[in-house]
Design a protein around this motif. Structure first.
Motif, mmCIF file in Angstrom:
data_model
loop_
_atom_site.group_PDB
_atom_site.id
_atom_site.type_symbol
_atom_site.label_atom_id
_atom_site.label_comp_id
_atom_site.label_asym_id
_atom_site.label_seq_id
_atom_site.Cartn_x
_atom_site.Cartn_y
_atom_site.Cartn_z
ATOM 1 N N GLU A 1 -17.259 3.963 -9.613
ATOM 2 C CA GLU A 1 -16.503 4.750 -8.956
ATOM 3 C C GLU A 1 -15.672 5.831 -9.774
ATOM 4 O O GLU A 1 -15.635 6.721 -9.280
ATOM 5 N N THR B 1 -13.949 13.441 0.686
ATOM 6 C CA THR B 1 -13.013 13.844 1.676
ATOM 7 C C THR B 1 -11.957 14.940 1.355
ATOM 8 O O THR B 1 -12.219 15.450 -0.021
ATOM 9 N N ARG C 1 -14.107 -3.224 -1.489
ATOM 10 C CA ARG C 1 -14.961 -3.172 -0.429
ATOM 11 C C ARG C 1 -16.336 -2.482 -0.417
ATOM 12 O O ARG C 1 -17.414 -2.824 0.237
ATOM 13 N N LYS C 2 -16.165 -1.126 -0.929
ATOM 14 C CA LYS C 2 -17.463 -0.523 -0.866
ATOM 15 C C LYS C 2 -18.485 -1.085 -1.674
ATOM 16 O O LYS C 2 -19.467 -0.862 -1.591
ATOM 17 N N MET D 1 -8.480 -1.407 -3.386
ATOM 18 C CA MET D 1 -9.146 -2.344 -2.015
ATOM 19 C C MET D 1 -10.368 -1.760 -1.638
ATOM 20 O O MET D 1 -11.462 -2.185 -1.310
ATOM 21 N N GLN D 2 -10.369 -0.357 -1.606
ATOM 22 C CA GLN D 2 -11.540 0.384 -0.789
ATOM 23 C C GLN D 2 -12.695 0.391 -1.767
ATOM 24 O O GLN D 2 -13.782 0.488 -1.173
ATOM 25 N N THR D 3 -12.444 0.665 -3.099
ATOM 26 C CA THR D 3 -13.507 0.457 -3.897
ATOM 27 C C THR D 3 -14.173 -0.935 -3.932
ATOM 28 O O THR D 3 -15.244 -0.932 -4.016
ATOM 29 N N LYS E 1 -4.395 0.680 -2.106
ATOM 30 C CA LYS E 1 -5.286 0.798 -1.035
ATOM 31 C C LYS E 1 -6.824 1.102 -1.553
ATOM 32 O O LYS E 1 -7.718 0.976 -1.143
ATOM 33 N N GLU E 2 -6.497 2.310 -2.500
ATOM 34 C CA GLU E 2 -7.802 2.769 -3.157
ATOM 35 C C GLU E 2 -8.593 2.044 -3.925
ATOM 36 O O GLU E 2 -9.702 1.754 -3.791
#
Length: 250
Positions: free
Chosen positions: A196, A204, A15-16, A11-13, A8-9
């Protein structure tokens, strides 16, 4: 505390940083296209074929020993074709503005396994010049091989010709662009993860837990500037309403 990265992390990277990855891939494709179409010079290739056949006067054309001997001689012929003994004469007869060593880089000699056919290929910017050189190499080799090896068992099977719609063998723009796209995406993804990794700012509560290795007890929400102004306006309105109410009672 051992750090782990979840899917998940990742994929978040991605997408960002999708914008950065896309820009790098597009730049790579554009550069590859410009270089392939406008910078690199098209190179054409033509080929001629030589047949290592039976010696003249051989009664049995299917003599197995003779065929095996010819097959063994093919490797020797391949070396001789690209030797100065042949290429120097080709350069002289065609008045080429190059040395035998430079011509050697343009010539490729190959033969299929267990085949008596030798392919002589020539690459050049001009397809007609490449065909002319290939045919001349074949003729010079056929003429001089008898004096070099004291044999006469070579004939020209096919001559090099230029087709109506001949295409360059290189560069290949479509392939280059496809490779550039893949490389651009890989570089973009690598830079995205590198940025990243180098980003050590706290964003967060999970980042706080990872750094301090202690649980978070509470979170104070961020009050935006316009929210604060609206809150003050609402508070002022309440004060005015209360003042009017008190005045009317008096």
């Amino acid at each position: 505390m051992e750090e782990t990265i979840s899917l998940k992390e990742l994929m978040q990277t991605l997408r960002k940083r999708i914008g950065l990855i896309t820009v790098i891939a597009i730049i790579a494709v554009i550069i590859s296209g410009v270089v392939s179409y406008f910078v690199l010079t098209p190179i054409y290739q033509t080929s001629t074929q030589l047949l290592v056949n039976q010696k003249k006067g051989e009664e049995n054309p299917y003599n197995t020993n003779q065929v095996q001997t010819n097959l063994q001689l093919i490797n020797t012929y391949n070396v001789i074709i690209k030797s100065p003994a042949i290429l120097d004469k080709v350069v002289d007869e065609l008045n080429l503005k190059m040395t035998a060593a430079e011509l050697n880089e343009k010539v490729t000699v190959a033969s299929e396994k267990d085949s008596q056919v030798v392919n002589v290929s020539v690459q050049d910017e001009d397809p007609y010049k490449a065909a002319k050189i290939a045919n001349k190499i074949a003729n010079v080799f056929k003429t001089n091989i008898a004096s070099i090896m004291n044999v006469d068992n070579v004939s020209i099977l096919t001559k090099a010709e230029v087709g109506e719609k001949i295409s360059p063998i290189k560069p290949k723009p479509v392939l280059n662009i496809a490779i550039a796209l893949v490389v651009g995406l890989m570089v973009g993804v690598g830079i995205a993860f590198l940025l990243e990794y180098l980003d050590n700012t706290i964003k967060t509560e999970q980042d706080i837990e990872k750094i301090l290795e202690i649980p978070v007890l509470g979170v104070i929400t961020t009050i935006e500037e316009h929210d604060e102004v609206n809150a003050r306006q609402r508070a002022g309105n309440k004060v005015r309403v209360r003042g009017e109410t008190v005045g009317s009672q008096k």
